[in-house]
Each structure stands twice: as structure tokens, then as C-alpha cells.
Design an enzyme around this catalytic site. Sequence first.
Site, PDB file in Angstrom:
ATOM      1  N   SER A  24      49.596  64.623  39.592  1.00 14.60           N
ATOM      2  CA  SER A  24      49.777  63.437  38.738  1.00 14.60           C
ATOM      3  C   SER A  24      51.256  63.147  38.523  1.00 14.60           C
ATOM      4  O   SER A  24      51.704  61.995  38.580  1.00 14.60           O
ATOM      5  CB  SER A  24      49.134  63.673  37.364  1.00 14.60           C
ATOM      6  N   ASP A 321      39.452  67.377  35.746  1.00 16.68           N
ATOM      7  CA  ASP A 321      39.433  67.738  37.168  1.00 16.68           C
ATOM      8  C   ASP A 321      39.046  69.200  37.395  1.00 16.68           C
ATOM      9  O   ASP A 321      38.911  69.635  38.540  1.00 16.68           O
ATOM     10  CB  ASP A 321      40.815  67.483  37.789  1.00 16.68           C
ATOM     11  N   LYS A 348      34.334  60.541  40.602  1.00 21.66           N
ATOM     12  CA  LYS A 348      35.554  61.154  41.130  1.00 21.66           C
ATOM     13  C   LYS A 348      35.497  61.104  42.668  1.00 21.66           C
ATOM     14  O   LYS A 348      34.747  60.317  43.229  1.00 21.66           O
ATOM     15  CB  LYS A 348      35.679  62.586  40.600  1.00 21.66           C
TER      16      LYS A 348
END
Length: 454
Positions: A24, A321, A348
Site C-alpha cells: 500500500s 487482507d 478481493k
Amino acid sequence: MPAHTFLPASAPLTGRIAVPGDKSISHRALMFAGLTVGRSTIAGLLEGEDVLATAAAMRAFGARVERLEDGAWVVDGAGLGSLLEPAQALDMGNSGTSTRLLMGLVASHGITATFTGDASLSRRPMERVITPLARMGAAINASPGGTLPLMMRGALPAVPITYRLPVASAQVKSAVLLAGLNTPGITRVIEPVPTRDHTERMLEGFGARLEIGEEGGEKVIDIHGEADLTPLDVTVPGDPSSAAFFMVAASIVPGSDLVIENVGMNPTRAGLVEALRQMGAEITEENPREVGGEPVADLRVRHAHLKGAEIDPALGPAMIDEFPAFFVAAAMAEGTTTTSGLEELRVKESDRLAAMAAALTLAGARAEEHEDGLVIHGSGGEPLPGTPEGAEVATHLDHRIAMSMAVAGLASRSGVAIDDTGPIATSFPGFASLLEEAAAQPQSSPGRKSEIPG
Ligand code: S3P
């Protein structure tokens, strides 16, 4: 499609390892550096396929993005407001983060861009970003169902909006904030449920004006446009989502005592540590410090007798996640683990509730799939049987299914065969060799194993 069988650990996981940079944060570092005028450097960038898709897109928007020989990356920004129109469609591969955040960037520039992706990404919902970006003035033509391929024309000037997130999604929050960067006035995002805050942290570092407050228990983020971003040298911490596989592996393989160095411990990402501790895991944080504006620690993880737990849905966003890896820990615990409120896992890289229920069942675990979570009856620490001869776990182009089931293989009797390890390269190049090194696995087993990926 490299298939692979992950064999039982022949030794505990010991020593010290380091996982690659945070995915990220890597995406954001490339994007924000690309919006400055001047040169930024990025150390510790994740060189996975998803992040490389972002790098390629930033080049197409006019930034210079290069890797130096020592592994650092330099970015000469194209400048906010001066992004070029990409000459070709932007291939986002498997990466939802690249797609949604870059759509935010395009939304407030007077350019047209086309986004394409692989079969997994082309199934994922983009309506959640199309809705707010269209309100800001962007014209977006998506494929049926609001999916890729998608073509959009940004608005110049775009219109500032106030947007209350209907789903807990850092990608949607970030898309709107990025659009707000080049929009005159104040763009406001209201976040009822907190999600990862890397965008807010790093944008401040790059000189954007943000005001973050709270109203009625909800986070309110105001971004002032048009922003003037200044170059920054960024160091990316290790990815807690990649460390997750080793946290679970060391927790379930008897005798393990492993240190995972330099793991990002941002509270909006650290839910797995809390969930595993709730099950009795032994995880200690050593040498806590700050790297690149983010809290970081070395995690020492020792094998523990895990007990089933009911996981509070409020913990979900901070470990969104990590559920595939967490489900493997639950499969090895004593008693039942219940998870709920996890509808987002169905959109996802794969439908992670269905994919993990099927994968664990194939490996001999007891997992029940519910609409919004899994209920797992653990083995009490007994190794899972492993996948039957000739059967393979279906990974559905999802790196985290592949890596989670690799970890399950360590704690199995006969190994876990996986149909396709290719997707691992999207987020964690070198995963298989690091795992096999940490668990001292034999390097080959004729008939059961193909080449070791990445
Ligand atoms: C991400 C946000 C999360 C996460 C994804 C990365 C990000 O997605 O699952 O892997 O970098 O902002 P959502 O925003 O869809 O929850």
C-alpha cells in the site's frame, strides 16, 4: 501456471527474516512522488507486479521513474495538474489499488485514460469509485457491472464534494482524496469505520494540506486543492500483510521461534497480531521505532498452542487482507473460531471466503462457509492431512490464497499442492524461497513438486 506442492516443515522456523516493502505504501510513494515537481527517492519499494503496474502508469502520465543499481528508486514528478494523457491503455494487471487510486488522479485532470486488468481484476467492482468520481465531474464508461475495461475522462476543474464512505475501503477514500488534490476548494471524506491511513500520513509528508477531525464518532478528512506537493525521500517499512504468513507459520509449526524484522505496525493494519494473541499466540514487539512516518517493530513469534476465538467484526478492517492466513491459524487451533462481517472478502482478488473454505476443506480442515465469514473447527494442533494425491488447491489468481495454503502445507502430513503460484509475484517476490529457507524444507521431492517460484 506454475503448480507447486508445499511440503511439511522439516524443522521449526527460526532465525531472523525480513519481508519486502509494504504494498500500500509503495503504491502511494510512487504516485505522490509523481505529482511533485522535482526528484524524490524511495528506499525499500516493493518490487512486486502490482507496484510495477503503478510505476508504469506514472511513467505513462509523464513522470520519470527509475530503479538505481543499489535498489533505491528515483522519481522525477510530472507535477500535479500537468499529467500527460497516456498514449495507450493502462494495464493494471491484478492490482485493485493501482486502478482505484489512479482513477482518482485522472478524475481531476483534463485527460482521458483507459484501464484494463487481468481476469481477476476485471471481475472486481469499480462502481464504488465511479460514483464519487462522477459526482466530481469525471465521465466514466465502464464495462457491464461497473468493471474493467473502463475508459474515463477527467474533469478540469473538478468539483469538490463531501463523500461519506458507504463501504469501509481505503481505496475509495484514497481515490476521492487524490481527486481532491487537483480540485479547487475542499474535498471532504467522512469515514464511519477507520481504514488504513497511509494516504493521509504520506500526503502530509509531501506537503498537502489536510485537516483530520472527528464528528459523531466518524473520521472527517478535508483536503485542500489545488495542492502544491513537494518532493520527499521515503523509506517504505516491511509489509505486515506479507509478515502475516510468517506470523501464522511460526505460530503453528512446533518449536518455532522466528524474528520478522521491520514490520509496519500502523494500528490500522495490525489487527492480525491482536486476533492471534486473542487465540494465545506468542508475539512480542521488539525495538519499536518509526520508519517513513509509520510505526515499525521487529516481531518475535514463537510456536503456541492456539485456541479458537470469536473475532470481533470491528477488527476486520485492520486485518482485511490477513484473513486467508488467519483462517489457516484457526484450522490448527483447538476448538472453534468464528468470523463475521466479512462480506468485503468476497470482492478481493478472489472470493476469499469461498476460496479459503474450499482450499482448507481440500487440505483436510473443517471449515464452514457462511455469507459473511467462516466458522472453522480446528485440529487442536494436529497436522492437517494435506491435499489428496492429484488434487490441487485453486488459487483463482489470488496471491494470498496461494501463500496461505503454502503455510498450511508446512503444518500438514503430506503437503499442500497449489494449482498456480504465479500470483505470489504480485505482492511477495521471493516468498517461496524465504518460507522454505525459514522452515528448512527439502528443496525438491520428485513427483510432488515443480520449480520454486520467485
Ligand atoms: C488497500 C486497501 C484495501 C486492501 C488492499 C490495499 C490500499 O482494499 O484490501 O489490499 O492500499 O488502500 P479496500 O480499500 O478495497 O478495502
